[in-house]
Design an enzyme around this catalytic site. Structure first.
Site, PDB file in Angstrom:
ATOM      1  N   ALA A 164       0.982  -1.332   0.078  1.00  0.00           N
ATOM      2  CA  ALA A 164      -0.014   0.014   0.112  1.00  0.00           C
ATOM      3  C   ALA A 164       0.909   1.184   0.139  1.00  0.00           C
ATOM      4  CB  ALA A 164      -0.868  -0.116   1.329  1.00  0.00           C
ATOM      5  N   ASP A 165       0.456   2.360  -0.618  1.00  0.00           N
ATOM      6  CA  ASP A 165       0.858   3.599  -0.573  1.00  0.00           C
ATOM      7  C   ASP A 165      -0.008   4.737  -0.600  1.00  0.00           C
ATOM      8  OD1 ASP A 165       3.920   4.789  -1.182  1.00  0.00           O
ATOM      9  OD2 ASP A 165       2.579   5.833  -2.404  1.00  0.00           O
ATOM     10  N   THR A 166       0.088   5.705   0.251  1.00  0.00           N
ATOM     11  CA  THR A 166      -0.723   6.995   0.322  1.00  0.00           C
ATOM     12  C   THR A 166       0.025   7.934  -0.202  1.00  0.00           C
ATOM     13  OG1 THR A 166      -1.679   5.721   2.011  1.00  0.00           O
ATOM     14  CG2 THR A 166      -2.433   8.187   1.629  1.00  0.00           C
TER      15      THR A 166
END
Length: 217
Positions: A89-91
């Site tokens: 995941a990456d935000t």
């Protein structure tokens, strides 16, 4: 059945993933992040996939090594191991087309908070699900979730007080919606948990679908 691994050291993602009620392990990805796009959703998906694949490839290499040094019986047992799904995941935060990463310093944090003060911006979290099956790794799901966040007009003193805290400096966009910055958030449209770091609702249902079809992959 499958074993679940979170490819992240983020304590926020760890707590969010616990909400699914599924046991999981953590294995941190140390891959070099390569960005080929300037579009926020695409950037998060690229990085999420890179993180998950890096962990998957390490596991494949480890299993190959263990099989090589094991006897025939152990190798046979290794073939019957459960499948593994790795979550990457990456935000990122985007305002007026600019991707706002983690602030480099106090001046950078002030610039970011000034930019989102009194207006709305977008938070994107990209998620990649990589399946490790029969000593092979493949990305089976890739998506990005967007949440719109509205921030009230902040005074110069409020901004200075906030950036003098420890909160902004390890978070994309220079703020944490679950922390003291929450008093400046006047509204959101979309998944709140997505802003924290993981779109729990969409991830849950995506994993359910994966569980149905994993035997056919």
């Amino acid at each position: 059945m499958y074993k679940l691994i979170l490819a992240s050291q983020s304590p926020r993602r760890r707590e969010l993933l616990k909400m699914l009620g599924i046991e999981f392990d953590i294995k941190v990805s140390n891959c070099e992040e390569i960005i080929t796009s300037s579009e926020p959703a695409q950037v998060t998906m690229e990085l999420a996939k890179q993180k998950a694949l890096a962990v998957a490839n390490e596991l494949v290499k480890q299993k190959a090594f263990e099989t090589e040094i094991a006897d025939v019986r152990a190798a046979s047992e290794a073939k019957n191991e459960e499948n593994i799904i790795i979550i990457g995941a990456d935000t990122v935060v985007a305002a007026d087309g600019e991707i706002l990463g983690k602030p480099k310093d106090k001046d950078d944090a002030r610039r970011m908070i000034n930019k989102i003060s009194g207006t709305s911006h977008q938070v994107y979290t990209g998620v990649a699900l990589v399946l490790v099956k029969d000593d092979k790794a493949a990305c089976i799901e890739l998506f990005a979730e967007k949440t719109d966040v509205e921030v009230c007009e902040m005074s110069s003193q409020e901004i200075d007080d906030y950036i003098s805290s420890d909160e902004p400096y390890d978070k994309a966009g220079g703020y944490g919606i679950q922390g003291i910055f929450s008093k400046f958030v006047s509204g959101i449209r979309g998944d709140y948990n997505n802003v924290v770091g993981l779109p729990v609702h969409r991830l849950y249902y995506t994993l359910k679908e994966c569980a149905k079809s994993i035997a056919d992959i």
